[in-house]
Every structure is written in C-alpha cells, then in structure tokens.
Design a protein around this motif. Structure first.
Motif, PDB file in Angstrom:
ATOM      1  N   UNK A 166      24.979 -53.990  -4.961  1.00 27.62           N
ATOM      2  CA  UNK A 166      23.598 -53.849  -4.447  1.00 27.62           C
ATOM      3  C   UNK A 166      22.730 -53.094  -5.438  1.00 27.62           C
ATOM      4  N   UNK A 167      21.500 -53.531  -5.578  1.00 29.67           N
ATOM      5  CA  UNK A 167      20.566 -52.899  -6.513  1.00 29.67           C
ATOM      6  C   UNK A 167      19.401 -52.310  -5.752  1.00 29.67           C
ATOM      7  N   UNK A 168      19.105 -51.073  -6.093  1.00 29.86           N
ATOM      8  CA  UNK A 168      18.050 -50.370  -5.381  1.00 29.86           C
ATOM      9  C   UNK A 168      16.694 -51.059  -5.555  1.00 29.86           C
TER      10      UNK A 168
ATOM     11  N   UNK B  94      12.440 -51.258   1.463  1.00 28.30           N
ATOM     12  CA  UNK B  94      13.143 -51.135   2.743  1.00 28.30           C
ATOM     13  C   UNK B  94      14.008 -49.880   2.829  1.00 28.30           C
ATOM     14  N   UNK B  95      14.445 -49.375   1.695  1.00 28.40           N
ATOM     15  CA  UNK B  95      15.417 -48.290   1.663  1.00 28.40           C
ATOM     16  C   UNK B  95      14.965 -47.042   2.428  1.00 28.40           C
ATOM     17  N   UNK B  96      13.732 -46.568   2.238  1.00 27.36           N
ATOM     18  CA  UNK B  96      13.316 -45.345   2.953  1.00 27.36           C
ATOM     19  C   UNK B  96      13.207 -45.542   4.468  1.00 27.36           C
ATOM     20  N   UNK B  97      13.154 -46.776   4.928  1.00 25.64           N
ATOM     21  CA  UNK B  97      12.931 -47.066   6.342  1.00 25.64           C
ATOM     22  C   UNK B  97      14.211 -46.999   7.160  1.00 25.64           C
ATOM     23  N   UNK B  98      15.364 -47.130   6.508  1.00 27.71           N
ATOM     24  CA  UNK B  98      16.609 -47.334   7.251  1.00 27.71           C
ATOM     25  C   UNK B  98      17.701 -46.350   6.829  1.00 27.71           C
ATOM     26  N   UNK B  99      18.082 -45.461   7.752  1.00 25.24           N
ATOM     27  CA  UNK B  99      19.201 -44.545   7.484  1.00 25.24           C
ATOM     28  C   UNK B  99      20.505 -45.335   7.373  1.00 25.24           C
ATOM     29  N   UNK B 100      20.620 -46.411   8.118  1.00 25.74           N
ATOM     30  CA  UNK B 100      21.824 -47.233   8.059  1.00 25.74           C
ATOM     31  C   UNK B 100      21.980 -47.855   6.672  1.00 25.74           C
ATOM     32  N   UNK B 101      20.875 -48.300   6.094  1.00 28.62           N
ATOM     33  CA  UNK B 101      20.899 -48.866   4.754  1.00 28.62           C
ATOM     34  C   UNK B 101      21.283 -47.796   3.737  1.00 28.62           C
ATOM     35  N   UNK B 102      20.726 -46.616   3.878  1.00 31.50           N
ATOM     36  CA  UNK B 102      21.060 -45.519   2.977  1.00 31.50           C
ATOM     37  C   UNK B 102      22.536 -45.143   3.067  1.00 31.50           C
ATOM     38  N   UNK B 103      23.059 -45.090   4.300  1.00 30.58           N
ATOM     39  CA  UNK B 103      24.474 -44.735   4.486  1.00 30.58           C
ATOM     40  C   UNK B 103      25.401 -45.793   3.898  1.00 30.58           C
ATOM     41  N   UNK B 104      25.082 -47.064   4.110  1.00 29.12           N
ATOM     42  CA  UNK B 104      25.922 -48.147   3.570  1.00 29.12           C
ATOM     43  C   UNK B 104      25.910 -48.133   2.046  1.00 29.12           C
ATOM     44  N   UNK B 105      24.759 -47.832   1.483  1.00 25.63           N
ATOM     45  CA  UNK B 105      24.621 -47.738   0.032  1.00 25.63           C
ATOM     46  C   UNK B 105      25.514 -46.625  -0.513  1.00 25.63           C
ATOM     47  N   UNK B 106      25.494 -45.484   0.154  1.00 24.95           N
ATOM     48  CA  UNK B 106      26.335 -44.354  -0.263  1.00 24.95           C
ATOM     49  C   UNK B 106      27.807 -44.674  -0.059  1.00 24.95           C
ATOM     50  N   UNK B 107      28.152 -45.319   1.061  1.00 23.21           N
ATOM     51  CA  UNK B 107      29.543 -45.710   1.316  1.00 23.21           C
ATOM     52  C   UNK B 107      30.062 -46.618   0.200  1.00 23.21           C
TER      53      UNK B 107
END
Length: 342
Positions: free
Chosen positions: A136-138, A144-157
C-alpha cells in the motif's frame, strides 16, 4: 498476576506493537550497528532516498561478483516504506513519527545484511518485488487516510509484519542457519506473504468504503452549491475545452522515467565510467557542461547511463536528475509546441 487478569488486559495499539517490534530488532543488532541504527532511525527519508539505497545495494552486490542489477526489483516495496515514514503528523499529530522512520532504517539494515549472501539474492529480490506489487502506498490514500482510524491501524499492522519479516531475515543472515532456512523457504515465506496480502486487501477495502463516503459527502455539497449558484455555461464550456487540450497533450507524452530506469538498471552492472577521465572531470565540474557517450546499437550505452545515475545519487549532494530517451525528447518538444496553441 493471575491468568484471568492477563486475559482481561487490552491488546496494545498497533503503534505500540510496531515500536515494540522495532525495539526487538534493534536488540538483536551487534553493538557497533546499534549505534548506527539509533542515529539513523530518527532521520526521515526523502523521495530520492529510494534510488540512493538501490544504488548502494547494487554497488554492494557488484563487489561480490553479481553482474545483474537487483536493486530496481525492490523499488516499489521501498517506495511504500519511504512513504510510510512520512505520515507521522497524521498518526501522532507531530512533525515526525519515529517508529515509522525507524521502519525505513530497519529495512535498509536487513537488506544490506541479506546481500552478503549472494547465492540467495535473486530469490530474495524476487520476493520483495512480489510484495512490492501489492504494497500500500500512502500517496494513493492521502485524502482518505486522516479520515479513517481503521485505515491507519491496518497500514501500521502491515508494517509490523514487514518488520517481523526483516527481523527474521536479519537474524538468519548472521548465522549458518540461513542456508537451512532456504530449504524450507516456501512454507515460511508463504505465511508472511499471506499476512501482507490479507492486510493489503483490508486497506483496499477500507479505501473503497471511505471513497464512497467521501463521494456521498461531495455530492451533498455539490447539491447545496447548485441551489445557491447558477452554473456559468461559458465557464463550463471553457473547462471542457481545457480538459480536452490536456488529454491531447498527455497523449503526446506521458513519460514514466522510473519504469524505464528500473528496466534498464536490471540489465547489468558496469564500472567502465570509473576509469573514464572525461566522466570524472564532468562530474567534478562547477560550471554547466555536457557529457556525450556514443556507440553502435546495443553497445551498452543505456546500461552505462543507468549505472552512472546510481553513481551520481551516491556521490553527489542536492542533485536533480531528468531522464529522457531520444524519442521522448521529441515527444516532449511536440507537447511544448502544442501547449502554446490556444
């Protein structure tokens, strides 16, 4: 503490688990490398750092007798890691998120340790090339990234798994078990690849959901705007005209220099430029100058140029490179002429 109490403990956040995984990697480094790691892990890489590092990798492999360039195979994966290192202000609200920066340094350390095993470089570079195709590329999700904590968590995972994979490689590369590991390569690697693929799918799914939500919000805003303002037909026609113009211009020339460079760089390594006094004088010049290499078709000029680019990235500071082929220059010139047409 009782077993029941342990079960009730909440799971650490992805950010904390990433920091923990990085700390475990650092703990397994030799003392001299720990010092380097502590310094470099705080440095946020810029967009050119990917090309600098792949050039460093290829130079290291060239000294070990590998004639083929493997660094470009890693480019897409490394670009994803570099972009992850730039998102700290969103994850923690600061100017720099140190664990994300540390992932870049960690990946560099592990890959440099792996290339010492020249017999396995081809397999390993192919592995990271495959991973890079779904990394995945930021930049694809910046809106969309700042809007979704789920997206941020999956990215970190996703990058927790990257750290675990690199840690495994780094530890094995320093032991005699590295060869043994490759005897069971498929089963072990498949598990990591599956985890990364699953997380990449989760990220794409969440992006799709957030895209729909964003589109719905934009539609509502647009509807309210139409109620308040009348569309200027002439302005709308002018906009369509401009869109058509840019479509024609893009048809004349859309040049992906990264792909061309990767394809050419994979063809081989060479050190001919090092013994060329003309090249050394040109590189050291403080005034505007031109260096020209000529030769018959398929003599290796493109491969030489690709290696020269690596040398410039490794040895020149504050460099800006523009990479074009002859036919592309013609297309660009045509585009410039057409852009002047009203």
């Amino acid at each position: 503490m009782s077993k029941a109490a342990l079960v009730r403990q909440p799971q650490l956040s992805p950010e904390l688990r990433l920091a923990q995984a990085i700390s475990e990697f650092e703990a397994d480094l030799p003392e001299d490398e720990k010092t380097k790691f502590k310094v470099q892990r705080k440095q946020s890489p810029d967009s050119l750092e990917v090309m600098r590092f792949t050039a460093q990798l290829d130079r290291s492999m060239f000294t070990r007798g590998l004639r083929r360039g493997h660094g470009p195979r890693l480019t897409k994966f490394l670009e994803g890691v570099q972009q992850f290192a730039s998102i700290g202000d969103i994850l923690v609200g600061g100017s720099q998120y140190l664990p994300a920066c540390a992932v870049w340094t960690l990946v560099r350390f592990s890959l440099l340790s792996i290339v010492q095993h020249s017999d396995y470089v081809d397999k390993l570079s192919e592995l990271f090339m495959e991973i890079g195709r779904s990394t995945p590329r930021y930049q694809d999700m910046a809106l969309l990234f700042p809007r979704s904590k789920k997206l941020q968590d999956s990215f970190t995972e996703y990058y927790i798994v990257v750290v675990l994979l690199c840690h495994r490689f780094m530890k094995l590369s320093r032991t005699s078990g590295f060869k043994q590991f490759f005897n069971s390569y498929s089963d072990t690697i498949t598990r990591y690849e599956k985890q990364l693929s699953t997380l990449a799918d989760h990220i794409r799914d969440e992006m799709n959901i957030q895209s729909v939500v964003l589109a719905q919000e934009e539609t509502k805003k647009s509807s309210r705007f139409r109620v308040l303002a009348k569309v200027d037909r002439e302005a709308l026609e002018q906009m369509h005209k401009e869109q058509e113009k840019f479509r024609i211009l893009d048809a004349c020339s859309v040049y992906d220099n990264q792909t061309i460079w990767r394809q050419t760089r994979k063809l081989g390594n060479t050190a001919l430029y090092k013994d060329d006094l003309g090249y050394q004088n040109w590189k050291a010049a403080t005034h505007a100058s031109t260096l020209v290499y000529s030769g018959r078709l398929a003599a290796g000029k493109s491969v030489l140029l690709a290696n020269v680019i690596d040398d410039l990235f490794l040895n020149q500071k504050d460099i800006t490179l523009l990479i074009f082929s002859a036919d592309t220059i013609f297309q660009k010139a045509l585009k410039q002429v057409l852009s002047l047409v009203p």
